[in-house]
Design a protein around this motif. Structure first.
Motif, PDB file in Angstrom:
ATOM      1  N   SER A   1      -6.435  -1.861   3.391  1.00 17.25           N
ATOM      2  CA  SER A   1      -7.438  -2.746   2.803  1.00 17.25           C
ATOM      3  C   SER A   1      -6.936  -4.187   2.740  1.00 17.25           C
ATOM      4  CB  SER A   1      -7.814  -2.248   1.408  1.00 17.25           C
ATOM      5  OG  SER A   1      -8.699  -3.138   0.787  1.00 17.25           O
ATOM      6  N   TRP A   2      -5.714  -4.375   2.250  1.00 15.41           N
ATOM      7  CA  TRP A   2      -5.137  -5.714   2.089  1.00 15.41           C
ATOM      8  C   TRP A   2      -5.066  -6.459   3.421  1.00 15.41           C
ATOM      9  CZ3 TRP A   2      -3.738  -9.256  -1.423  1.00 15.41           C
ATOM     10  CH2 TRP A   2      -2.864 -10.259  -1.029  1.00 15.41           C
ATOM     11  N   PHE A   3      -4.454  -5.826   4.431  1.00 13.23           N
ATOM     12  CA  PHE A   3      -4.259  -6.531   5.693  1.00 13.23           C
ATOM     13  C   PHE A   3      -5.562  -6.670   6.474  1.00 13.23           C
ATOM     14  CE2 PHE A   3       0.148  -5.517   4.664  1.00 13.23           C
ATOM     15  CZ  PHE A   3       0.685  -6.791   4.785  1.00 13.23           C
ATOM     16  N   SER A   4      -6.476  -5.738   6.327  1.00 14.64           N
ATOM     17  CA  SER A   4      -7.788  -5.887   6.959  1.00 14.64           C
ATOM     18  C   SER A   4      -8.512  -7.094   6.373  1.00 14.64           C
ATOM     19  CB  SER A   4      -8.634  -4.630   6.745  1.00 14.64           C
ATOM     20  OG  SER A   4      -8.059  -3.540   7.423  1.00 14.64           O
ATOM     21  N   GLN A   5      -8.408  -7.260   5.063  1.00 14.90           N
ATOM     22  CA  GLN A   5      -9.046  -8.411   4.423  1.00 14.90           C
ATOM     23  C   GLN A   5      -8.373  -9.716   4.849  1.00 14.90           C
ATOM     24  OE1 GLN A   5      -9.535  -7.964   0.184  1.00 14.90           O
ATOM     25  NE2 GLN A   5     -10.394  -5.931   0.418  1.00 14.90           N
ATOM     26  N   ARG A   6      -7.047  -9.734   4.888  1.00 20.83           N
ATOM     27  CA  ARG A   6      -6.342 -10.957   5.297  1.00 20.83           C
ATOM     28  C   ARG A   6      -6.785 -11.419   6.667  1.00 20.83           C
ATOM     29  NH1 ARG A   6      -0.013 -11.620   4.859  1.00 20.83           N
ATOM     30  NH2 ARG A   6      -0.593 -13.623   5.717  1.00 20.83           N
ATOM     31  N   LEU A   7      -6.972 -10.476   7.585  1.00 22.96           N
ATOM     32  CA  LEU A   7      -7.352 -10.837   8.944  1.00 22.96           C
ATOM     33  C   LEU A   7      -8.787 -11.351   9.032  1.00 22.96           C
ATOM     34  CD1 LEU A   7      -5.493  -8.011  10.858  1.00 22.96           C
ATOM     35  CD2 LEU A   7      -4.886 -10.445  10.751  1.00 22.96           C
ATOM     36  N   GLN A   8      -9.575 -11.149   7.994  1.00 16.87           N
ATOM     37  CA  GLN A   8     -10.919 -11.724   7.941  1.00 16.87           C
ATOM     38  C   GLN A   8     -10.859 -13.203   7.561  1.00 16.87           C
ATOM     39  OE1 GLN A   8     -13.292  -9.395   5.235  1.00 16.87           O
ATOM     40  NE2 GLN A   8     -13.083  -7.544   6.468  1.00 16.87           N
ATOM     41  N   PHE A   9      -9.755 -13.636   6.964  1.00 18.66           N
ATOM     42  CA  PHE A   9      -9.610 -15.001   6.478  1.00 18.66           C
ATOM     43  C   PHE A   9      -8.770 -15.892   7.376  1.00 18.66           C
ATOM     44  CE2 PHE A   9     -10.178 -12.389   2.629  1.00 18.66           C
ATOM     45  CZ  PHE A   9     -11.324 -12.987   2.132  1.00 18.66           C
ATOM     46  N   GLU A  10      -7.926 -15.293   8.198  1.00 16.35           N
ATOM     47  CA  GLU A  10      -7.000 -16.104   8.977  1.00 16.35           C
ATOM     48  C   GLU A  10      -6.799 -15.563  10.379  1.00 16.35           C
ATOM     49  OE1 GLU A  10      -3.801 -15.750   6.158  1.00 16.35           O
ATOM     50  OE2 GLU A  10      -2.873 -14.116   7.267  1.00 16.35           O
ATOM     51  N   THR A  11      -6.353 -16.468  11.238  1.00 20.04           N
ATOM     52  CA  THR A  11      -5.931 -16.136  12.590  1.00 20.04           C
ATOM     53  C   THR A  11      -4.602 -16.859  12.807  1.00 20.04           C
ATOM     54  OG1 THR A  11      -6.623 -16.041  14.912  1.00 20.04           O
ATOM     55  CG2 THR A  11      -7.189 -18.051  13.693  1.00 20.04           C
ATOM     56  N   ASP A  12      -3.942 -16.601  13.905  1.00 21.18           N
ATOM     57  CA  ASP A  12      -2.665 -17.281  14.105  1.00 21.18           C
ATOM     58  C   ASP A  12      -2.693 -18.164  15.338  1.00 21.18           C
ATOM     59  OD1 ASP A  12      -2.179 -15.632  16.325  1.00 21.18           O
ATOM     60  OD2 ASP A  12      -0.810 -14.329  15.247  1.00 21.18           O
TER      61      ASP A  12
ATOM     62  N   ALA B   1     -17.013 -22.749   3.741  1.00 23.53           N
ATOM     63  CA  ALA B   1     -17.616 -21.490   3.279  1.00 23.53           C
ATOM     64  C   ALA B   1     -18.705 -21.766   2.242  1.00 23.53           C
ATOM     65  CB  ALA B   1     -16.548 -20.570   2.702  1.00 23.53           C
ATOM     66  N   ARG B   2     -18.450 -22.696   1.333  1.00 22.84           N
ATOM     67  CA  ARG B   2     -19.467 -23.044   0.325  1.00 22.84           C
ATOM     68  C   ARG B   2     -20.731 -23.599   0.964  1.00 22.84           C
ATOM     69  NH1 ARG B   2     -15.486 -25.662  -4.275  1.00 22.84           N
ATOM     70  NH2 ARG B   2     -15.128 -23.692  -5.392  1.00 22.84           N
ATOM     71  N   LEU B   3     -20.596 -24.164   2.158  1.00 29.36           N
ATOM     72  CA  LEU B   3     -21.762 -24.688   2.869  1.00 29.36           C
ATOM     73  C   LEU B   3     -22.408 -23.637   3.771  1.00 29.36           C
ATOM     74  CD1 LEU B   3     -20.381 -28.251   3.639  1.00 29.36           C
ATOM     75  CD2 LEU B   3     -22.178 -27.636   1.994  1.00 29.36           C
ATOM     76  N   GLY B   4     -21.893 -22.414   3.710  1.00 32.16           N
ATOM     77  CA  GLY B   4     -22.538 -21.300   4.405  1.00 32.16           C
ATOM     78  C   GLY B   4     -22.101 -21.048   5.832  1.00 32.16           C
ATOM     79  N   TYR B   5     -21.019 -21.653   6.258  1.00 34.89           N
ATOM     80  CA  TYR B   5     -20.536 -21.449   7.625  1.00 34.89           C
ATOM     81  C   TYR B   5     -19.421 -20.402   7.636  1.00 34.89           C
ATOM     82  CZ  TYR B   5     -22.906 -25.734   9.168  1.00 34.89           C
ATOM     83  OH  TYR B   5     -23.836 -26.684   9.492  1.00 34.89           O
ATOM     84  N   PRO B   6     -19.344 -19.608   8.698  1.00 31.00           N
ATOM     85  CA  PRO B   6     -18.217 -18.677   8.816  1.00 31.00           C
ATOM     86  C   PRO B   6     -16.947 -19.466   9.139  1.00 31.00           C
ATOM     87  CG  PRO B   6     -19.580 -18.574  10.785  1.00 31.00           C
ATOM     88  CD  PRO B   6     -20.274 -19.504   9.810  1.00 31.00           C
ATOM     89  N   VAL B   7     -15.833 -19.103   8.505  1.00 28.76           N
ATOM     90  CA  VAL B   7     -14.618 -19.886   8.661  1.00 28.76           C
ATOM     91  C   VAL B   7     -13.379 -19.014   8.546  1.00 28.76           C
ATOM     92  CG1 VAL B   7     -14.505 -20.514   6.201  1.00 28.76           C
ATOM     93  CG2 VAL B   7     -13.433 -22.010   7.889  1.00 28.76           C
ATOM     94  N   LYS B   8     -12.359 -19.382   9.304  1.00 29.70           N
ATOM     95  CA  LYS B   8     -11.018 -18.815   9.201  1.00 29.70           C
ATOM     96  C   LYS B   8     -10.026 -19.965   9.274  1.00 29.70           C
ATOM     97  CE  LYS B   8     -11.433 -14.224  11.303  1.00 29.70           C
ATOM     98  NZ  LYS B   8     -10.788 -13.307  12.275  1.00 29.70           N
ATOM     99  N   MET B   9      -8.822 -19.706   8.810  1.00 35.68           N
ATOM    100  CA  MET B   9      -7.757 -20.688   8.879  1.00 35.68           C
ATOM    101  C   MET B   9      -6.727 -20.242   9.920  1.00 35.68           C
ATOM    102  SD  MET B   9      -5.331 -22.205   5.850  1.00 35.68           S
ATOM    103  CE  MET B   9      -4.550 -20.643   5.486  1.00 35.68           C
TER     104      MET B   9
END
Length: 157
Positions: free
Chosen positions: A32-43, A119-127
């Motif tokens: 669960s933890w690492f699946s969620q992390r990968l939704q927020f970031e890329t490398d 994200a607050r403006l409704g766009y999909p985003v990753k770091m």
């Protein structure tokens, strides 16, 4: 490298090391933890590979200041300083395309601030973790030679 069981059975374990002071999470929690992390970031490597293959399913945003961007940036990145992110500045970008943000590196939270605003403006985003410093550490070329010293990686936030 070959690992044998004798490497682990020949010595008696000491009291828990700092590494093992807290037990590892259960497998389902780790998943669960690492699946969620990968939704927020890329490398950096994945961004480089995607750019090299001509992928067009995301927009890479350098969220540092204009001077820092002009000095050097990831090829193909657009510049949108995080302090300038607003509904008006995002209008030119496709609302359904993933936005990937980066800043100078792990010592700066400009990409975090940008991702939150986007994200607050409704766009999909990753770091892109590591930022420009990580990209260069991976050996990937940037748009301009980077001078030596700290100034080369300032974010201009």
């Amino acid at each position: 490298m070959t690992v044998s069981n004798s490497q682990f059975t020949d010595t008696k374990p000491q009291s828990p090391s700092l590494v093992c002071q807290f037990p590892a999470a259960a497998a389902d929690a780790v998943i669960s933890w690492f699946s969620q992390r990968l939704q927020f970031e890329t490398d950096c490597s994945d961004v480089h590979s995607a750019n090299a293959s001509g992928a067009d399913d995301f927009v890479l945003l350098d969220v540092r200041g204009e001077a820092a961007y002009a000095q050097s940036h990831v090829p193909g990145a657009l510049n949108l300083p995080h302090r300038q992110i607003s509904p008006a500045t995002l209008q030119a970008l496709p609302a359904d395309r993933l936005l990937v943000v980066y800043c100078a590196g792990p010592h700066c939270n400009g990409a975090d601030q940008a991702a939150l605003k986007i994200a607050r403006l409704g766009y999909p985003v990753k770091m892109m973790i590591g930022g420009l410093q990580g990209y260069q550490d991976e050996g990937f070329a940037v748009t301009a030679p980077v001078a030596t010293g700290v100034q080369a990686l300032q974010c201009g936030c």
